[in-house]
Design an enzyme around this catalytic site. Structure first.
Site, PDB file in Angstrom:
ATOM      1  CE  LYS A 181      56.059  36.371  94.640  1.00 40.60           C
ATOM      2  NZ  LYS A 181      56.871  37.535  95.043  1.00 40.60           N
TER       3      LYS A 181
HETATM    4  C1  LIG Z   1      56.689  38.181  96.209  1.00 36.98           C
HETATM    5  C2  LIG Z   1      57.824  38.967  96.721  1.00 36.98           C
HETATM    6  C3  LIG Z   1      57.940  39.291  98.078  1.00 36.98           C
HETATM    7  C4  LIG Z   1      56.874  38.935  99.084  1.00 36.98           C
HETATM    8  O1  LIG Z   1      56.777  37.547  99.285  1.00 36.98           O
HETATM    9  P1  LIG Z   1      55.470  36.925  99.953  1.00 36.98           P
HETATM   10  O2  LIG Z   1      55.623  35.463  99.851  1.00 36.98           O
HETATM   11  O3  LIG Z   1      54.310  37.433  99.146  1.00 36.98           O
HETATM   12  O4  LIG Z   1      55.412  37.428 101.345  1.00 36.98           O
HETATM   13  C5  LIG Z   1      59.078  39.974  98.501  1.00 36.98           C
HETATM   14  N1  LIG Z   1      60.033  40.338  97.622  1.00 36.98           N
HETATM   15  C6  LIG Z   1      59.946  40.058  96.309  1.00 36.98           C
HETATM   16  C7  LIG Z   1      61.025  40.516  95.397  1.00 36.98           C
HETATM   17  C8  LIG Z   1      58.851  39.350  95.817  1.00 36.98           C
HETATM   18  O5  LIG Z   1      58.775  39.069  94.518  1.00 36.98           O
END
Ligand SMILES: *Cc1c(COP(=O)(O)O)cnc(C)c1O
Length: 462
Positions: A111
């Site tokens: 993210k």
């Molecule tokens: C947010 C997240 C996901 C899921 O991603 P999405 O975009 O919500 O599908 C998977 N793995 C980790 C470590 C995350 O932080």
């Protein structure tokens, strides 16, 4: 580029307003009016280019009239602090499988790739407009820490992050509760992630609160999140496939934002092949792919809290395309979902979904076994989310197709699962080695809209 709502009944806005608003006023999500397609020449020219160069070309069609020099400077600053020169290194693990490491940012999850840029974009736009915003977001762990990290100390935003009390990992919690800047706030809600998400949606639907607080959102309903994530599909597909062959991806999926960015990369002309939706036991998307019915069930706590969701908000963006971009049809389906907790995809919609997406559900035992096996075979320690991705990749691999698994978090972020799988923990990278010693600051609040709105009114400067 103009942005339209997936439910067809909100004002059409430009890039900056889509950035600041998050959710559209009709409850829908903003999407570009059309998918830009890059010419084969441009795509070829990006092969092997630095991450920042590819980012500028990929983002250019989406940002409307934004000054390119300013955008370039923001891109450079966003990724300068990453712990790896390649920003997102691609690691080969066997004949046909690669892992794309998306966890070298400040909070050790993918993210950061979007959030670091969004913090700068908000600052840039708000400075020019001489405005402030109050950012509210729901997190199952990683979004919140990435948002707080991206906005800490920023002059024009107050940030309030709602997370499920006692349901995020200790590293995730500490990343949210240890920044000392007064403009960032971690709120532990007595509920689960979907409660947090519902509270955020309710705040946006409370127009008096929304307007007076100048609410903005940076969770994955914000288009800019998806936009910034397209870039690593572009760099990695070009690195492995060139313009000659398509690369399949396995994506550990929760809210469907990350994998949707892969879909957009494919629409733009990058050599992205099949996208595998990798889910944990919370398998609403896997069931949708299998049965054509999107049915809400309770949330189960798993080893992969960032994927513990009931409803995948970004799926609405794909649904919009599956429904031939007819906002009214999407609005109707979302209404049906709200009242009956289920919605049915038509046969045509299912066929379009299956054209380019597949899915796999990975359980706890397989997740642990995948971490253990990968460690024994090649000495690499996967975090549990990435392990769900790799297990799904192995199940869905197509002969002769290279497969990239997105490694969405650093193994040190989920030490309990890693210890359970291999008996030892992975240390935190040196730059955050004192995380466990820093003092924490948080507010615990009930799962109650009024209580949360009151707290935000009291604490924000907007
Ligand atoms: C947010 C997240 C996901 C899921 O991603 P999405 O975009 O919500 O599908 C998977 N793995 C980790 C470590 C995350 O932080």
């Amino acid at each position: 580029m103009k942005y339209i709502s997936t439910r067809g009944a909100a004002p059409i806005v430009g890039f900056e307003d889509a950035l600041l608003a998050g959710l559209a006023r009709d409850g829908g999500l903003y999407v570009p009016e059309e998918w830009p397609v890059l010419s084969p020449d441009v795509i070829r020219s990006l092969q092997g280019a630095p991450y920042e160069t590819v980012a500028l070309e990929v983002l250019r069609p989406f940002v409307g009239g934004m000054d390119m020099v300013a955008l370039k400077s923001m891109i450079d600053r966003a990724y300068a602090g990453f712990g790896h020169r390649a920003v997102v290194p691609l690691v080969q693990i066997d004949e046909r499988n690669w892992v794309l490491e998306l966890f070298h940012g400040p909070t050790l999850a993918f993210k950061d790739l979007a959030m670091q840029l969004i913090g700068l974009l908000f600052d840039h736009v708000l400075e020019a407009r001489n405005e402030r915003v109050t950012i509210v977001g729901a997190t199952s762990g990683d979004t919140g820490s990435a948002a707080i990290e991206a906005f800490r100390g920023k002059a024009r935003a107050d940030v309030f992050i709602l997370y499920p009390h006692n349901r995020v990992s200790e590293v995730q919690r500490r990343q949210m509760t240890t920044p000392t800047e007064a403009n960032v706030h971690a709120i532990a809600v007595e509920g689960d992630f979907d409660d947090c998400q519902a509270l955020v949606k309710a705040m946006f639907n409370d127009f008096e609160f929304r307007d007076s607080m100048k609410l903005g959102a940076v969770n994955s309903i914000n288009w800019t999140r998806v936009m910034a994530q397209i870039v690593y599909y572009a760099t990695s597909s070009l690195a492995l496939g060139g313009t000659e062959r398509r690369i399949d991806y396995s994506v550990p999926t929760g809210n469907f934002g990350d994998i949707f960015a892969g879909y957009v990369a494919r629409r733009m002309g990058f050599p992205v092949g099949e996208l595998v939706i990798a889910t944990n036991e919370n398998d609403i998307l896997h069931r949708t792919v299998e049965t054509g019915r999107y049915e809400i069930e309770g949330v189960t706590q798993t080893l992969t809290p960032s994927m513990d969701i009931q409803v995948s908000s970004n799926f609405e963006r794909l649904l919009f395309d599956l429904a031939d971009r007819e906002g009214q049809a999407v609005a109707q389906m979302m209404d049906e979902l709200k009242t009956t907790r289920t919605m049915a995809l038509s046969q045509g919609q299912q066929d379009r979904l299956h054209d380019g997406f597949s899915s796999a559900r990975v359980d706890r035992a397989t997740t642990l076994e995948t971490i253990n096996q990968t460690r024994r075979q090649i000495g690499m320690t996967l975090d549990p989310h990435s392990a769900v991705g790799l297990a799904a990749a192995r199940r869905k691999a197509r002969p002769e197709h290279p497969m990239v698994t997105l490694a969405t978090a650093h193994p040190a972020k989920f030490p309990d699962a890693v210890r359970e799988a291999i008996g030892v923990e992975t240390p935190l990278p040196e730059r955050m080695a004192d995380l466990y010693e820093r003092p924490e600051r948080m507010t615990i609040l009930p799962n109650d809209l009024a209580a949360i709105e009151n707290f935000i009114r009291k604490e924000a400067n907007a």
